[in-house]
Design an enzyme around this catalytic site. Structure first.
Site, PDB file in Angstrom:
ATOM      1  N   GLY A 150       0.812  -1.201   0.000  1.00 46.21           N
ATOM      2  CA  GLY A 150       0.000   0.000   0.000  1.00 46.21           C
ATOM      3  C   GLY A 150       0.844   1.249   0.000  1.00 46.21           C
ATOM      4  O   GLY A 150       2.049   1.209   0.279  1.00 46.21           O
ATOM      5  N   PRO A 151       0.241   2.386  -0.319  1.00 48.04           N
ATOM      6  CA  PRO A 151       0.978   3.657  -0.323  1.00 48.04           C
ATOM      7  C   PRO A 151       1.482   4.005   1.075  1.00 48.04           C
ATOM      8  O   PRO A 151       1.022   3.453   2.080  1.00 48.04           O
ATOM      9  CB  PRO A 151      -0.066   4.671  -0.819  1.00 48.04           C
ATOM     10  CG  PRO A 151      -1.138   3.855  -1.465  1.00 48.04           C
ATOM     11  CD  PRO A 151      -1.157   2.549  -0.758  1.00 48.04           C
ATOM     12  N   PRO A 152       2.415   4.938   1.170  1.00 49.84           N
ATOM     13  CA  PRO A 152       2.913   5.335   2.494  1.00 49.84           C
ATOM     14  C   PRO A 152       1.821   5.991   3.332  1.00 49.84           C
ATOM     15  O   PRO A 152       0.984   6.737   2.826  1.00 49.84           O
ATOM     16  CB  PRO A 152       4.027   6.349   2.162  1.00 49.84           C
ATOM     17  CG  PRO A 152       4.402   6.070   0.753  1.00 49.84           C
ATOM     18  CD  PRO A 152       3.180   5.573   0.075  1.00 49.84           C
ATOM     19  N   GLY A 153       1.824   5.680   4.616  1.00 46.93           N
ATOM     20  CA  GLY A 153       0.904   6.302   5.552  1.00 46.93           C
ATOM     21  C   GLY A 153      -0.464   5.683   5.629  1.00 46.93           C
ATOM     22  O   GLY A 153      -1.351   6.229   6.290  1.00 46.93           O
ATOM     23  N   GLY A 186      -1.258   2.746   6.987  1.00 46.41           N
ATOM     24  CA  GLY A 186      -1.476   1.986   8.216  1.00 46.41           C
ATOM     25  C   GLY A 186      -0.903   0.591   8.217  1.00 46.41           C
ATOM     26  O   GLY A 186      -1.363  -0.264   8.983  1.00 46.41           O
ATOM     27  N   LYS A 187       0.125   0.320   7.415  1.00 49.66           N
ATOM     28  CA  LYS A 187       0.704  -1.019   7.388  1.00 49.66           C
ATOM     29  C   LYS A 187       1.418  -1.337   8.702  1.00 49.66           C
ATOM     30  O   LYS A 187       1.217  -2.407   9.285  1.00 49.66           O
ATOM     31  CB  LYS A 187       1.680  -1.139   6.203  1.00 49.66           C
ATOM     32  CG  LYS A 187       1.017  -0.934   4.854  1.00 49.66           C
ATOM     33  CD  LYS A 187       1.991  -1.136   3.715  1.00 49.66           C
ATOM     34  CE  LYS A 187       3.047  -0.058   3.679  1.00 49.66           C
ATOM     35  NZ  LYS A 187       2.488   1.273   3.398  1.00 49.66           N
ATOM     36  N   THR A 188       2.232  -0.410   9.173  1.00 45.68           N
ATOM     37  CA  THR A 188       2.912  -0.630  10.452  1.00 45.68           C
ATOM     38  C   THR A 188       1.923  -0.622  11.608  1.00 45.68           C
ATOM     39  O   THR A 188       2.093  -1.370  12.587  1.00 45.68           O
ATOM     40  CB  THR A 188       3.982   0.451  10.658  1.00 45.68           C
ATOM     41  OG1 THR A 188       4.852   0.486   9.518  1.00 45.68           O
ATOM     42  CG2 THR A 188       4.802   0.173  11.893  1.00 45.68           C
ATOM     43  N   GLU A 229      -8.209  33.345  -9.891  1.00 45.11           N
ATOM     44  CA  GLU A 229      -9.026  32.410  -9.112  1.00 45.11           C
ATOM     45  C   GLU A 229     -10.510  32.578  -9.418  1.00 45.11           C
ATOM     46  O   GLU A 229     -11.271  31.601  -9.370  1.00 45.11           O
ATOM     47  CB  GLU A 229      -8.767  32.616  -7.620  1.00 45.11           C
ATOM     48  CG  GLU A 229      -7.326  32.396  -7.195  1.00 45.11           C
ATOM     49  CD  GLU A 229      -6.800  31.021  -7.548  1.00 45.11           C
ATOM     50  OE1 GLU A 229      -7.608  30.063  -7.571  1.00 45.11           O
ATOM     51  OE2 GLU A 229      -5.597  30.893  -7.807  1.00 45.11           O
TER      52      GLU A 229
END
Length: 690
Positions: free
Chosen positions: A243-246, A248-250, A466
């Site tokens: 999965g991408p960084p951040g 929640g793998k850890t 804008e």
């Protein structure tokens, strides 16, 4: 043949702690070692040698001998200055020489006795022997040829012994402080996590329900293996979280450690990488040895791509230390001597760089995808992170979740933390919706730069830019709802136009992409129409439009002329050196056609944006004036101006930027300093001259 069930020791129900196994780190700390400490005797022996050396030097005083010539010796003999003469061998060379003492004159003092030596052998110089005999030295003392080995030995060895002892003492202290010895260099650095130390459980994990469910099955298997083994199933050997960084793998790994009743070892992939050959492979083997002693157990390897990169790739290629470590890991995971009960859980965000042999079933039986959370998952994550934060009852976390598409769990946690810090800075008792909105914008674009020096012309150009984006975002169909427009500089941007999608998008449609291109072109078109010139402020808009148009043509088959063909391979593999020097996969003629299609899409969007802005010129002027007055407008304010010609509920007045004195504004005058009376000393004041 059915797999034998895994046996577990029975936990102590009264203590509530996991079962203790031999060597798992949960048992009592072993007492001090009974091995004999030999360092003390060695240091005592060195001190004894030094004491003997000092005693020998003190009890054997030696007068400094002056080497002189035969002529000088004849002069001393003729003047009766010689006191004693001894015929003895030189202890360093073994040759015969004459030594003795003589009366040396001293200024303003009586004569002193000094030592001398003359390198000469009397047996070879009979004339000198007769002269000495005539002078009255009838008997010359003959000494035996002895060797003084103690002095040279101490002089040569004592500095070496002292240096080695000092170095050993220093290194021994450093090794003690590091908590390891030189022989444990190849030991595994895996750290054991216990339930007492780890307080994270699956209740703290939100937004990734499928990944949590798959990993919770492994915990249930370890708790009750017979439930799954009764039909012939076996425990998975490895689980790879991708999965991408951040995302929640850890955090999932910590939750497994908090839920499981088995030993849990944690290690990073970089811990296997060392500059010394064979250390990484040795640590892999030692890690599995620890796991087998504590089986069944879980071993979590974070960032496994540091050690599991594909072999034979890259610019250098070849067989290096990393490949040896990977080979050892492959053998331990599924080799001849593989023992069940050791489950490997690894995490990476670069599956494409991993070796195919590492990914096959038998090593990593499961691949768990930990993707970015959707809008419902983001809301659940926000609820988890706001448990210990005092938030107002009016806070709508669902609105914050809608306004954070593409945010990971780590970024959402950062949003909550920034909101709490901002509320504390404003001396509020609770966090309100405005703090969450400000924290979200700060995490995405950066902090407001209200003190940035901008001229009125630059502010006006930013407002027109804008306003063009905002107007087209409201007028066009198939666009996201406009949320907020601001001309306050944030990060590298001078202004921001933000839209909120009603729901997360899984696919992109051609009509939506065409409307997106028109909205992106609105800023440059507004500058051209209302200012009569164009600036570099549209560089990011041009980049986004070009990237979207090129993806429509080359990847998504949305060009009628080029058809549903993918042009260009995935360039991410160039990192390995696999495709270095390879062709792009299409001809020069096709490349010209691709460039023409991309240019046609961008030009068509530019023409459509110019047509809409010209038609609604009055609304553009009013939106620009409102932005210059209030600096920030919500989406409902823009709609009111377009539909009613004015804002029905104007926003509050903007905050004033920090005031700095201008060159025309006089600086404040400091009060006059009253002279301090002198206290009679040189400092702090000196007496005035007369």
């Amino acid at each position: 043949m059915p797999t034998p069930p895994v046996k577990f020791p029975k936990p102590d129900r009264n203590s509530g702690k996991p079962p203790v196994r031999k060597g798992d780190g949960n048992g009592p700390t072993p007492g001090p070692s009974n091995e004999k400490n030999w360092v003390g005797p060695v240091l005592g022996f060195m001190a004894l040698i030094m004491a003997c050396a000092f005693w020998w030097v003190a009890t054997h005083p030696n007068m400094v001998q002056q080497e002189m010539t035969l002529t000088r010796l004849f002069e001393l003999i003729s003047t009766d200055k010689v006191v004693t003469i001894v015929n003895e061998p030189d202890p360093s060379t073994g040759l015969r020489m004459l030594t003795g003492t003589y009366k040396a004159p001293a200024p303003n003092a009586p004569e002193a006795v000094a030592a001398f030596k003359v390198p000469v052998d009397l047996s070879l110089n009979p004339y000198l022997a007769s002269e000495i005999d005539k002078a009255g030295y009838h008997k010359i003392i003959e000494t035996e040829a002895t060797t003084n080995w103690m002095g040279p030995l101490l002089i040569n060895l004592l500095p070496i012994v002292l240096f080695v002892g000092l170095m050993y003492f220093l290194f021994r202290q450093q090794i003690r402080m590091a908590g390891k010895s030189a022989f444990s260099f190849g030991k595994s650095k895996a750290r054991m996590m216990t339930r007492d130390r780890n307080k994270v459980t699956f209740k703290d994990v939100a937004g990734i329900d499928e990944a949590r469910e798959e990993l919770s099955e492994i915990v249930e298997f370890l708790k009750d293996p017979r439930r799954f083994q009764r039909l012939g199933g076996r425990i998975p050997k490895g689980v790879l979280m991708i999965g991408p960084p951040g995302t929640g793998k850890t955090l999932l790994a910590k939750a497994i450690a908090g839920e499981a009743d088995v030993p849990f070892f944690s290690i990073s992939g970089s811990d296997f990488v060392e500059m010394f050959v064979g250390v990484g492979a040795s640590r892999v083997r030692d890690m599995f040895e620890q796991g087998k002693k504590n089986a069944p157990c879980l071993i979590f390897i974070d960032e496994i791509d540091a050690v599991g990169r594909s072999r034979g790739t890259g610019m250098g290629g070849g067989h290096d230390e990393r490949e040896q470590t990977l080979n050892a890991l492959l053998v331990e995971m599924d080799g001849i001597e593989t023992q069940e009960g050791v489950i490997i859980i690894a995490a990476t965000n670069r599956k494409d760089v991993l070796d195919p042999a590492l990914l096959r079933p038998g090593r990593f039986d499961r691949e768990v995808r930990v993707n970015l959370p959707d809008v419902r998952g983001r809301e659940q994550i926000l609820h988890v992170h706001t448990r210990n934060v005092k938030i107002a009852k009016t806070v709508d976390l669902g609105l914050i979740a809608r306004g954070t598409p593409g945010y990971s769990g780590a970024e959402l946690a950062n949003v909550v933390n920034e909101a709490a810090l901002l509320a504390a800075k404003r001396n509020k008792d609770e966090v309100t919706q405005s703090e969450f909105e400000e924290a979200r914008d700060k995490v995405r674009w950066g902090r407001e730069r209200r003190s940035m020096a901008m001229t009125e012309e630059e502010k006006k150009a930013t407002a027109y830019h804008e306003a063009g984006h905002a107007l087209l975002s409201v007028l066009l169909p198939h666009t996201d709802a406009l949320h907020k427009v601001s001309i306050i500089p944030r990060g590298p941007a001078l202004g921001v136009t933000m839209s909120l999608p009603e729901k997360d998008r899984v696919t992109s449609w051609k009509k939506e992409l065409l409307s997106y291109l028109i909205v992106v072109m609105g800023g440059r078109v507004a500058e051209e129409i209302f200012l009569g010139d164009i600036s570099s402020g549209a560089s990011n808009d041009i980049h986004q439009a070009t990237r979207a148009a090129k993806a429509m043509v080359c990847s998504w088959g949305m060009s009628e002329k080029l058809g549903m063909v993918q042009y260009g391979d995935d360039s991410s593999m160039n990192f390995f050196g696999r495709d270095m020097g390879g062709s792009r996969g299409y001809s020069e003629r096709t490349a010209e056609a691709i460039d023409a299609e991309v240019l046609q899409l961008v030009d068509s969007a530019y023409v459509k944006a110019k047509e809409l802005i010209t038609t609604h010129r009055d609304a553009m002027e009013k939106i620009t004036a409102a932005l210059l007055e209030y600096e920030t407008l919500d989406g409902k304010h823009i709609k009111d101006i377009i539909e009613h010609g004015r804002m029905l509920t104007p926003p509050p007045a903007p905050l004033l930027p920090p005031s700095n004195p201008t060159p025309q504004e006089p600086l404040p005058v400091n009060p006059p300093v009253r002279p301090k009376e002198d206290d009679g000393g040189l400092m702090p004041g000196l007496p005035a001259p007369a």
